[in-house]
Write a protein that holds these residues in place. Structure first.
Motif, PDB file in Angstrom:
ATOM      1  N   PRO A   1       0.739  -0.942  -0.025  1.00 57.84           N
ATOM      2  CA  PRO A   1      -0.194   0.016  -0.011  1.00 57.84           C
ATOM      3  C   PRO A   1       0.987   1.222   0.013  1.00 57.84           C
ATOM      4  CG  PRO A   1      -0.753  -1.496   1.604  1.00 57.84           C
ATOM      5  CD  PRO A   1       0.471  -2.105   0.930  1.00 57.84           C
ATOM      6  N   VAL A   2       1.952   1.329   0.754  1.00 54.07           N
ATOM      7  CA  VAL A   2       2.858   2.590   0.901  1.00 54.07           C
ATOM      8  C   VAL A   2       3.482   2.733  -0.541  1.00 54.07           C
ATOM      9  CG1 VAL A   2       4.754   3.497   1.856  1.00 54.07           C
ATOM     10  CG2 VAL A   2       2.997   2.563   3.469  1.00 54.07           C
ATOM     11  N   GLY A   3       3.676   1.593  -1.117  1.00 51.98           N
ATOM     12  CA  GLY A   3       4.554   1.864  -2.623  1.00 51.98           C
ATOM     13  C   GLY A   3       3.522   1.918  -3.570  1.00 51.98           C
ATOM     14  N   VAL A   4       2.154   2.097  -3.403  1.00 54.18           N
ATOM     15  CA  VAL A   4       1.200   2.205  -4.603  1.00 54.18           C
ATOM     16  C   VAL A   4       1.439   3.437  -5.584  1.00 54.18           C
ATOM     17  CG1 VAL A   4      -1.155   2.950  -5.016  1.00 54.18           C
ATOM     18  CG2 VAL A   4      -0.792   0.998  -3.579  1.00 54.18           C
ATOM     19  N   PRO A   5       1.741   4.638  -4.857  1.00 57.85           N
ATOM     20  CA  PRO A   5       2.103   5.733  -5.948  1.00 57.85           C
ATOM     21  C   PRO A   5       3.222   5.613  -6.914  1.00 57.85           C
ATOM     22  CG  PRO A   5       1.861   6.518  -3.665  1.00 57.85           C
ATOM     23  CD  PRO A   5       1.844   4.982  -3.465  1.00 57.85           C
ATOM     24  N   VAL A   6       4.227   4.846  -6.563  1.00 58.04           N
ATOM     25  CA  VAL A   6       5.068   4.681  -7.322  1.00 58.04           C
ATOM     26  C   VAL A   6       4.737   3.435  -8.394  1.00 58.04           C
ATOM     27  CG1 VAL A   6       7.832   3.492  -7.654  1.00 58.04           C
ATOM     28  CG2 VAL A   6       7.158   5.028  -5.665  1.00 58.04           C
ATOM     29  N   ILE A   7       4.418   2.456  -8.118  1.00 57.63           N
ATOM     30  CA  ILE A   7       3.616   1.319  -8.918  1.00 57.63           C
ATOM     31  C   ILE A   7       2.521   2.074  -9.732  1.00 57.63           C
ATOM     32  CG2 ILE A   7       2.533  -0.530  -9.018  1.00 57.63           C
ATOM     33  CD1 ILE A   7       3.534  -1.340  -6.419  1.00 57.63           C
ATOM     34  N   CYS A   8       1.897   2.988  -9.316  1.00 60.58           N
ATOM     35  CA  CYS A   8       0.965   3.746 -10.366  1.00 60.58           C
ATOM     36  C   CYS A   8       1.418   4.419 -11.142  1.00 60.58           C
ATOM     37  CB  CYS A   8      -0.246   4.676  -9.402  1.00 60.58           C
ATOM     38  SG  CYS A   8      -1.587   3.385  -8.752  1.00 60.58           S
ATOM     39  N   ALA A   9       2.583   5.236 -10.984  1.00 60.40           N
ATOM     40  CA  ALA A   9       3.202   6.112 -12.025  1.00 60.40           C
ATOM     41  C   ALA A   9       3.787   5.196 -13.072  1.00 60.40           C
ATOM     42  CB  ALA A   9       4.364   6.813 -11.079  1.00 60.40           C
TER      43      ALA A   9
ATOM     44  N   VAL B   1      -4.816   7.390 -12.321  1.00 57.22           N
ATOM     45  CA  VAL B   1      -4.511   8.467 -11.364  1.00 57.22           C
ATOM     46  C   VAL B   1      -5.877   8.159 -10.162  1.00 57.22           C
ATOM     47  CG1 VAL B   1      -4.582  11.032 -11.073  1.00 57.22           C
ATOM     48  CG2 VAL B   1      -3.300   9.800 -13.040  1.00 57.22           C
ATOM     49  N   LEU B   2      -6.902   7.988 -10.822  1.00 57.41           N
ATOM     50  CA  LEU B   2      -8.065   8.039  -9.754  1.00 57.41           C
ATOM     51  C   LEU B   2      -7.806   6.855  -8.636  1.00 57.41           C
ATOM     52  CD1 LEU B   2     -10.826   9.555  -9.820  1.00 57.41           C
ATOM     53  CD2 LEU B   2     -11.856   7.895 -10.796  1.00 57.41           C
ATOM     54  N   ALA B   3      -7.451   5.619  -9.426  1.00 55.51           N
ATOM     55  CA  ALA B   3      -7.196   4.451  -8.304  1.00 55.51           C
ATOM     56  C   ALA B   3      -5.933   4.692  -7.517  1.00 55.51           C
ATOM     57  CB  ALA B   3      -7.031   3.145  -9.305  1.00 55.51           C
ATOM     58  N   ASN B   4      -5.118   5.425  -8.099  1.00 56.07           N
ATOM     59  CA  ASN B   4      -4.150   5.746  -6.935  1.00 56.07           C
ATOM     60  C   ASN B   4      -4.479   6.759  -5.874  1.00 56.07           C
ATOM     61  OD1 ASN B   4      -1.506   6.273  -5.905  1.00 56.07           O
ATOM     62  ND2 ASN B   4      -1.079   8.119  -7.437  1.00 56.07           N
ATOM     63  N   ARG B   5      -5.587   7.566  -6.061  1.00 60.88           N
ATOM     64  CA  ARG B   5      -6.293   8.424  -5.117  1.00 60.88           C
ATOM     65  C   ARG B   5      -6.757   7.581  -4.151  1.00 60.88           C
ATOM     66  NH1 ARG B   5      -8.015  13.939  -7.848  1.00 60.88           N
ATOM     67  NH2 ARG B   5      -5.934  14.065  -8.700  1.00 60.88           N
ATOM     68  N   ILE B   6      -7.619   6.739  -4.647  1.00 59.60           N
ATOM     69  CA  ILE B   6      -8.405   6.056  -3.850  1.00 59.60           C
ATOM     70  C   ILE B   6      -7.708   5.177  -2.825  1.00 59.60           C
ATOM     71  CG2 ILE B   6     -10.385   4.167  -3.850  1.00 59.60           C
ATOM     72  CD1 ILE B   6     -11.464   5.405  -6.361  1.00 59.60           C
ATOM     73  N   LEU B   7      -6.564   4.492  -3.375  1.00 58.64           N
ATOM     74  CA  LEU B   7      -5.749   3.644  -2.649  1.00 58.64           C
ATOM     75  C   LEU B   7      -4.876   4.174  -1.814  1.00 58.64           C
ATOM     76  CD1 LEU B   7      -4.840   0.994  -5.672  1.00 58.64           C
ATOM     77  CD2 LEU B   7      -6.431   0.536  -3.464  1.00 58.64           C
ATOM     78  N   THR B   8      -4.580   5.470  -2.140  1.00 62.59           N
ATOM     79  CA  THR B   8      -3.754   6.242  -1.085  1.00 62.59           C
ATOM     80  C   THR B   8      -4.389   7.351  -0.480  1.00 62.59           C
ATOM     81  OG1 THR B   8      -2.779   7.495  -2.434  1.00 62.59           O
ATOM     82  CG2 THR B   8      -1.725   5.292  -2.162  1.00 62.59           C
TER      83      THR B   8
ATOM     84  N   TRP C   1      -4.308   8.672   2.374  1.00 62.82           N
ATOM     85  CA  TRP C   1      -3.331   9.667   3.088  1.00 62.82           C
ATOM     86  C   TRP C   1      -2.436  10.523   2.418  1.00 62.82           C
ATOM     87  CZ3 TRP C   1      -2.953   4.342   2.443  1.00 62.82           C
ATOM     88  CH2 TRP C   1      -2.013   3.881   1.836  1.00 62.82           C
ATOM     89  N   THR C   2      -2.168  10.313   1.177  1.00 62.13           N
ATOM     90  CA  THR C   2      -1.374  11.260   0.760  1.00 62.13           C
ATOM     91  C   THR C   2      -1.855  12.424   0.012  1.00 62.13           C
ATOM     92  OG1 THR C   2      -1.565   9.839  -1.466  1.00 62.13           O
ATOM     93  CG2 THR C   2       0.648   9.732  -0.264  1.00 62.13           C
ATOM     94  N   PRO C   3      -1.559  13.594   0.365  1.00 58.91           N
ATOM     95  CA  PRO C   3      -2.127  15.036  -0.227  1.00 58.91           C
ATOM     96  C   PRO C   3      -1.784  15.162  -1.669  1.00 58.91           C
ATOM     97  CG  PRO C   3      -0.022  15.424   1.215  1.00 58.91           C
ATOM     98  CD  PRO C   3      -0.325  13.962   1.136  1.00 58.91           C
ATOM     99  N   LYS C   4      -0.565  14.802  -2.144  1.00 56.25           N
ATOM    100  CA  LYS C   4      -0.334  14.851  -3.506  1.00 56.25           C
ATOM    101  C   LYS C   4      -0.239  13.620  -4.278  1.00 56.25           C
ATOM    102  CE  LYS C   4       3.280  17.208  -3.396  1.00 56.25           C
ATOM    103  NZ  LYS C   4       4.729  17.884  -3.844  1.00 56.25           N
ATOM    104  N   VAL C   5      -0.446  13.569  -5.468  1.00 59.53           N
ATOM    105  CA  VAL C   5      -0.336  12.347  -6.508  1.00 59.53           C
ATOM    106  C   VAL C   5       0.916  12.521  -7.195  1.00 59.53           C
ATOM    107  CG1 VAL C   5      -1.495  11.461  -8.440  1.00 59.53           C
ATOM    108  CG2 VAL C   5      -3.120  12.474  -6.537  1.00 59.53           C
ATOM    109  N   VAL C   6       1.604  11.504  -7.253  1.00 62.67           N
ATOM    110  CA  VAL C   6       3.008  11.276  -8.041  1.00 62.67           C
ATOM    111  C   VAL C   6       2.659  11.207  -9.406  1.00 62.67           C
ATOM    112  CG1 VAL C   6       4.957  10.036  -8.547  1.00 62.67           C
ATOM    113  CG2 VAL C   6       4.016  10.147  -5.884  1.00 62.67           C
ATOM    114  N   THR C   7       3.211  12.223 -10.097  1.00 68.82           N
ATOM    115  CA  THR C   7       3.044  12.396 -11.605  1.00 68.82           C
ATOM    116  C   THR C   7       4.102  11.524 -12.185  1.00 68.82           C
ATOM    117  OG1 THR C   7       4.252  14.240 -11.334  1.00 68.82           O
ATOM    118  CG2 THR C   7       1.732  14.562 -11.584  1.00 68.82           C
ATOM    119  N   SER C   8       3.784  10.955 -13.461  1.00 69.77           N
ATOM    120  CA  SER C   8       4.475  10.097 -14.031  1.00 69.77           C
ATOM    121  C   SER C   8       5.584  10.766 -14.875  1.00 69.77           C
ATOM    122  CB  SER C   8       3.862   8.948 -15.157  1.00 69.77           C
ATOM    123  OG  SER C   8       3.619   9.804 -16.214  1.00 69.77           O
TER     124      SER C   8
END
Lengths: 216, 249
Positions: free
Chosen positions: A133-141, A200-207, A209-216
């Motif tokens: 779960p913590v690694g989700v933003p990197v995987i989503c990018a 991007v949406l899935a990333n937001r729902i899955l995380t 707790w993060t205020p910002k979305v990691v952009t690719s």
């Protein structure tokens, strides 16, 4: 642009878009399933890491059209079988994501993992409930890049005669007719955009707790 | 497929494998040269000044989504009628190849410049280096590994897209794939696929070798940290060509 032609062909175009979605999404789903354990191994074992990354790079070197052509005798399929495209793009997706998964797991702070261990989590629980779960933003990018490039690579299958949005291009070329080509490019870009936004949406729902979305 | 490759008849004449290979190489170098001519100075400027990186990143990403074959065919239909000779197919193909090669070189050049250790830049400034000298003597050598990894992605893109361009009557190794498909001659297609893959691998190895030779040995310790900056774009950084990793871990 010949709108009337588009209207008459709408059923066929919808079918082509359907095939395009299938051919670009199945490799993503299968690719994630395969890349997760390999990426985890590369994260856990520093010695195999360079080999995994090296093999991934090597697979990525093979031009896609060449891979589409080389797969049939290996898989025992016909050249016109959509399965060739699915397998080829799955290979690319895995090659791209293995490294991403390893990076994602590496990006989890050591303190977080230690805290989970201290709370009595077993290694597999730590992996499933904390590290992934913590690694989700990197995987989503990484997934965003994979999805977008898959959508564009699928079009190449039209050169082999496999129906998807790319068929509109070959048709337009044979007829010297702009409408299907422009419609195909627009549909392909639109599809890439929609799938990208979904991730991007899935990333937001899955995380949450993060205020910002990691952009690719 | 092996028989096709061993048949001497396929190795001579204007349609022979050496001629096709030569065409493929010419397209690759032409497109790479043109792309580098645009992308390197622009990347250096953006990286050095920090201006325009958002626009470029967005543009590079949207180019990735563009279906190559659609763009190629559209350009042929638009441009070809203005030319009578073979140029009718060559020019649109080169435009597409250059367009595809610019983003990886551009993004990696500016990412490379941006990832240079600010302490090194400050040290140079403290020694009285002017902006131009900082760029050419500090930032450029430090950014070189990442820039070359961008060149590598660009070359692979060009080699594989030049194959596709055979569909619109361009020469090169793609001819074997497209003609083989038209004649239902699988051996010919497979031979073409193998040759194109080997060509891509050869370029990959050559750039890896070049990287080891031209990158300053003082930098090889930093390879790990510079690959991290590139991980924002896994496609580009799929395997940054680099020296063997020192035992940092």
């Amino acid at each position: 642009m010949n709108v009337e032609w588009l209207g008459r062909q709408s059923d066929r175009i919808a079918e082509l878009v359907g095939w395009h979605i299938l051919l670009s999404l199945v490799p993503i789903v299968v690719g994630v399933i395969i890349a997760l354990p390999i990426g985890w191994l590369a994260h856990r074992n520093r010695r195999i890491n360079p080999y995994v990354v090296g093999t991934a790079g090597l697979l990525y070197t093979i031009p896609s059209l060449a891979l589409f052509v080389l797969l049939p005798p290996i898989l025992g399929t016909k050249i016109l079988d959509p399965m060739n495209i699915i397998v080829a793009l799955t290979i690319y997706t895995v090659a791209m994501l293995v490294r991403v998964v390893a990076d994602a797991l590496d990006s989890v702070p050591q303190e977080t993992v230690l805290a989970a261990t201290a709370m009595g989590y077993r290694p597999y629980q730590t992996l499933l409930k904390v590290q992934l779960p913590v690694g989700v933003p990197v995987i989503c990018a990484g997934l965003r890049v994979a999805v977008v490039s898959n959508v564009s690579l699928v079009s190449l299958a039209a050169l082999l005669g496999i129906p998807q949005i790319g068929s509109l291009f070959t048709q337009g070329f044979q007829l010297r007719f702009y409408t299907p080509i422009i419609a195909g490019i627009a549909l392909s870009l639109l599809l890439a955009l929609v799938l990208d936004l979904l991730i991007v949406l899935a990333n937001r729902i899955l995380t949450p707790w993060t205020p910002k979305v990691v952009t690719s | 497929m092996i028989d096709f490759l061993l048949d001497g008849a396929h190795w001579t004449g204007p349609e022979g494998i050496p001629a096709l290979l030569l065409q493929h190489l010419i397209y690759t170098f032409l497109a790479l040269f043109a792309a580098a001519l645009v992308a390197v100075p622009l990347g250096l400027y953006i990286g050095h000044t920090g201006r325009g990186s958002v626009v470029v990143a967005g543009l590079a990403n949207s180019l990735r989504a563009l279906p190559t074959i659609g763009l190629l065919i559209l350009l042929v239909l638009v441009i070809a009628p203005s030319f009578s000779s073979k140029l009718a197919y060559l020019i649109p193909s080169l435009i597409v190849l250059v367009l595809l090669a610019i983003p990886p070189i551009l993004t990696n050049t500016y990412a490379g410049i941006r990832s240079v250790d600010p302490a090194a830049v400050d040290a140079a400034r403290g020694m009285g280096f002017r902006s131009m000298r900082i760029l050419t003597e500090v930032e450029l050598p430090c950014a070189l590994p990442l820039m070359l990894s961008g060149v590598r992605s660009a070359v692979l893109q060009i080699v594989s897209t030049a194959t596709v361009a055979a569909y619109i009557s361009l020469g090169g190794l793609g001819r074997l794939l497209i003609d083989g498909k038209a004649q239902s001659d699988y051996a010919q297609m497979a031979a073409g696929a193998v040759l194109v893959s080997l060509l891509a691998l050869a370029f990959d190895l050559a750039i890896g070798f070049l990287t080891v030779r031209v990158v300053s040995p003082g930098l090889t310790r930093r390879v790990r940290s510079s690959t991290r900056t590139a991980s924002e774009d896994p496609a580009v950084a799929a395997r940054p060509a680099s020296a063997p990793e020192p035992s940092l871990i």
